[in-house]
Design a protein around this motif. Structure first.
Motif, PDB file in Angstrom:
ATOM      1  N   VAL A  57      -6.677  -2.545   9.618  1.00  0.00           N
ATOM      2  CA  VAL A  57      -5.630  -1.666   9.709  1.00  0.00           C
ATOM      3  C   VAL A  57      -6.149  -0.125  10.025  1.00  0.00           C
ATOM      4  N   PRO A  58      -5.738   0.474  11.194  1.00  0.00           N
ATOM      5  CA  PRO A  58      -6.581   1.639  11.480  1.00  0.00           C
ATOM      6  C   PRO A  58      -6.316   2.742  10.688  1.00  0.00           C
ATOM      7  N   ALA A  59      -7.028   3.577  10.704  1.00  0.00           N
ATOM      8  CA  ALA A  59      -6.920   4.965  10.322  1.00  0.00           C
ATOM      9  C   ALA A  59      -6.114   5.678  11.558  1.00  0.00           C
ATOM     10  N   ALA A  82      -1.848   4.985  -0.656  1.00  0.00           N
ATOM     11  CA  ALA A  82      -1.515   5.575  -2.057  1.00  0.00           C
ATOM     12  C   ALA A  82      -2.216   6.793  -2.213  1.00  0.00           C
ATOM     13  N   ASP A  83      -3.321   6.895  -1.553  1.00  0.00           N
ATOM     14  CA  ASP A  83      -4.099   8.415  -1.490  1.00  0.00           C
ATOM     15  C   ASP A  83      -3.896   9.169  -0.449  1.00  0.00           C
ATOM     16  N   ASP A  84      -2.677   9.091   0.238  1.00  0.00           N
ATOM     17  CA  ASP A  84      -2.111   9.941   1.333  1.00  0.00           C
ATOM     18  C   ASP A  84      -2.937   9.884   2.625  1.00  0.00           C
ATOM     19  N   VAL A  85      -3.580   8.824   2.846  1.00  0.00           N
ATOM     20  CA  VAL A  85      -4.302   8.658   4.164  1.00  0.00           C
ATOM     21  C   VAL A  85      -3.255   8.083   5.045  1.00  0.00           C
ATOM     22  N   PRO A  86      -3.009   8.691   6.372  1.00  0.00           N
ATOM     23  CA  PRO A  86      -2.139   8.009   7.344  1.00  0.00           C
ATOM     24  C   PRO A  86      -3.067   6.971   8.224  1.00  0.00           C
ATOM     25  N   VAL A  87      -2.122   5.618   8.069  1.00  0.00           N
ATOM     26  CA  VAL A  87      -2.578   4.611   8.841  1.00  0.00           C
ATOM     27  C   VAL A  87      -1.658   4.131   9.758  1.00  0.00           C
ATOM     28  N   LEU A  88      -1.988   3.350  10.486  1.00  0.00           N
ATOM     29  CA  LEU A  88      -1.028   2.534  11.554  1.00  0.00           C
ATOM     30  C   LEU A  88      -0.551   1.385  10.945  1.00  0.00           C
ATOM     31  N   PHE A  89       0.993   1.442  10.533  1.00  0.00           N
ATOM     32  CA  PHE A  89       1.393   0.209   9.716  1.00  0.00           C
ATOM     33  C   PHE A  89       3.009   0.551   9.972  1.00  0.00           C
ATOM     34  N   HIS A  90       3.753  -0.532   9.958  1.00  0.00           N
ATOM     35  CA  HIS A  90       5.093  -0.817  10.295  1.00  0.00           C
ATOM     36  C   HIS A  90       5.715  -1.047   8.759  1.00  0.00           C
ATOM     37  N   ASP A  91       5.625  -2.223   8.007  1.00  0.00           N
ATOM     38  CA  ASP A  91       6.338  -2.607   7.011  1.00  0.00           C
ATOM     39  C   ASP A  91       6.018  -1.640   5.655  1.00  0.00           C
ATOM     40  N   ASP A  92       6.815  -1.722   4.730  1.00  0.00           N
ATOM     41  CA  ASP A  92       6.505  -1.125   3.520  1.00  0.00           C
ATOM     42  C   ASP A  92       5.710  -2.038   2.651  1.00  0.00           C
ATOM     43  N   THR A  93       5.511  -3.167   3.086  1.00  0.00           N
ATOM     44  CA  THR A  93       4.607  -4.163   2.336  1.00  0.00           C
ATOM     45  C   THR A  93       3.757  -4.814   3.134  1.00  0.00           C
ATOM     46  N   GLY A 115       2.732  -4.522  22.078  1.00  0.00           N
ATOM     47  CA  GLY A 115       3.876  -5.499  21.902  1.00  0.00           C
ATOM     48  C   GLY A 115       3.555  -6.639  21.313  1.00  0.00           C
ATOM     49  N   LEU A 116       4.004  -7.688  22.206  1.00  0.00           N
ATOM     50  CA  LEU A 116       3.722  -9.223  21.698  1.00  0.00           C
ATOM     51  C   LEU A 116       2.505  -9.817  22.126  1.00  0.00           C
ATOM     52  N   LEU A 117       1.682  -8.930  22.537  1.00  0.00           N
ATOM     53  CA  LEU A 117       0.238  -9.489  23.098  1.00  0.00           C
ATOM     54  C   LEU A 117      -0.819  -9.485  22.198  1.00  0.00           C
ATOM     55  N   ALA A 118      -0.658  -8.493  20.995  1.00  0.00           N
ATOM     56  CA  ALA A 118      -1.953  -8.247  20.172  1.00  0.00           C
ATOM     57  C   ALA A 118      -1.082  -7.646  18.910  1.00  0.00           C
ATOM     58  N   PRO A 119      -1.910  -7.983  17.911  1.00  0.00           N
ATOM     59  CA  PRO A 119      -1.290  -7.700  16.563  1.00  0.00           C
ATOM     60  C   PRO A 119      -0.659  -6.354  16.217  1.00  0.00           C
ATOM     61  N   GLU A 120       0.215  -5.941  15.965  1.00  0.00           N
ATOM     62  CA  GLU A 120       0.944  -4.742  15.979  1.00  0.00           C
ATOM     63  C   GLU A 120       0.259  -3.534  15.419  1.00  0.00           C
ATOM     64  N   ASN A 121       0.157  -2.459  15.793  1.00  0.00           N
ATOM     65  CA  ASN A 121      -0.226  -1.259  15.265  1.00  0.00           C
ATOM     66  C   ASN A 121      -1.992  -1.343  14.756  1.00  0.00           C
ATOM     67  N   THR A 122      -2.802  -1.906  15.576  1.00  0.00           N
ATOM     68  CA  THR A 122      -3.914  -2.300  15.492  1.00  0.00           C
ATOM     69  C   THR A 122      -4.622  -1.482  16.902  1.00  0.00           C
ATOM     70  N   LEU A 123      -6.140  -0.976  16.600  1.00  0.00           N
ATOM     71  CA  LEU A 123      -6.832  -0.700  17.673  1.00  0.00           C
ATOM     72  C   LEU A 123      -6.962  -1.589  18.937  1.00  0.00           C
ATOM     73  N   ALA A 124      -6.811  -2.759  18.143  1.00  0.00           N
ATOM     74  CA  ALA A 124      -7.034  -4.099  19.345  1.00  0.00           C
ATOM     75  C   ALA A 124      -5.615  -3.898  20.292  1.00  0.00           C
ATOM     76  N   ALA A 125      -4.569  -3.730  19.801  1.00  0.00           N
ATOM     77  CA  ALA A 125      -3.339  -3.436  20.464  1.00  0.00           C
ATOM     78  C   ALA A 125      -3.428  -2.368  21.232  1.00  0.00           C
ATOM     79  N   LEU A 126      -3.842  -1.131  20.968  1.00  0.00           N
ATOM     80  CA  LEU A 126      -3.917  -0.147  22.036  1.00  0.00           C
ATOM     81  C   LEU A 126      -4.649  -0.311  22.985  1.00  0.00           C
ATOM     82  N   ARG A 127      -5.924  -1.063  22.662  1.00  0.00           N
ATOM     83  CA  ARG A 127      -6.823  -1.271  23.753  1.00  0.00           C
ATOM     84  C   ARG A 127      -6.200  -2.453  25.010  1.00  0.00           C
TER      85      ARG A 127
END
Ligand code: G3P
Ligand code: MG
Length: 259
Positions: free
Chosen positions: A107-109, A59-70, A29-41
């Motif tokens: 940015v986590p895998a 670009a090489d088709d590896v899924p990562v946690l990320f919201h924006d297109d940029t 949520g608003l208490l940690a940087p979005e879509n990071t392992l720190a956020a999950l913890r």
């Protein structure tokens, strides 16, 4: 008089939602940087049992946690993430934009997020968030990897998406993983869409829901999730409407035991 509820419904309070009811949005949520392992913890340390996070492909088709297109808003990189290789994306700092104490958080895998979820007992609503034009491969690759990563786990993660194309690819790749359609407005053909994609729930922008729409969706034996609910008064209203789950940024206010 015809019975309104099935046996299932009588046996459990939420027969169409066997998952945690309050989910931390984008990990912390608003208490940690979005879509990071720190956020999950962070969410787990607050007692959350479930999180929502976004997944897309490098670009090489590896899924990562990320919201924006940029990369610009939430990392020290820039440009479309779809143009950048995994090894480069994961070297970026995805924490400093939020607060110095999170400087260097990468940015986590998707695989790393899955490992953390399993290790800490966090259930995941994995939102498949394709970059434009990459809907099919994102749905396929995320579903394939989720199937491998959570093999034998109970409950399995819930794959959701705004993209019906991504959900269709996920269904083809891993039909046994549950799916959910995400929408702003509830589309006129929602029931047909949920049938076609064999979805277990509909995830709707919270201010587009009312008691009738919640009941109509649940009458098709599907759960209703409301996003992103940040005012506790709205949360109470939605719970009274009967929604099955809420996604929130205000994870210290609308906490895991709010409902
Ligand atoms: O999955 C619900 C919610 O996360 C959808 O909106 O833009 O925050 O991913 P967004
Ligand atoms: Mg999301």
């Amino acid at each position: 008089m015809a019975a309104r509820f099935s046996i299932d419904h009588m046996l459990t309070e939420r027969p169409y939602w066997p998952y945690p009811r309050i989910l931390a949005h984008r990990g912390g949520g608003l208490l940690a940087p979005e879509n990071t392992l720190a956020a999950l913890r962070y969410a787990r340390n607050l007692g959350f049992e479930g999180v929502e996070f976004d997944v897309k492909l490098t670009a090489d088709d590896v899924p990562v946690l990320f919201h924006d297109d940029t990369l610009d808003r939430t990392t020290d990189g820039n440009g479309p993430i779809a143009d950048v290789l995994f090894d480069v994306v994961t070297q970026l700092d995805a924490g400093s934009w939020f607060a110095n104490e999170f400087a260097g958080d990468p940015v986590p895998a998707f695989a790393a997020a899955s490992a953390l979820c399993k290790e800490t007992g966090l259930w995941a609503n994995v939102e498949i968030k394709p970059c434009p034009g990459r809907e099919r491969e994102t749905g396929r690759i995320v579903a394939r990897m989720a199937k491998l990563l959570w093999s034998g786990a109970t409950p399995l993660p819930l794959l959701s998406s705004f993209s019906t194309e991504a959900l269709l690819a996920a269904q083809t790749e891993a039909s046994d993983l549950p799916r959910a359609l995400v929408c702003d407005e509830i589309p006129d053909d929602w029931e047909q869409a949920l049938d076609q994609l064999d979805c277990v729930s509909l995830h709707v922008r919270f201010d587009r829901l009312n008691t009738n729409s919640v009941a109509a969706i649940q009458a098709t034996r599907r759960g209703v999730l409301a996003y992103t609910v940040n005012d506790p008064l709205d949360a109470v209203d939605l719970i009274e409407m009967g929604v099955d789950a809420l996604v929130t940024d205000q994870i210290d206010v609308i906490g895991p035991h709010f409902a």
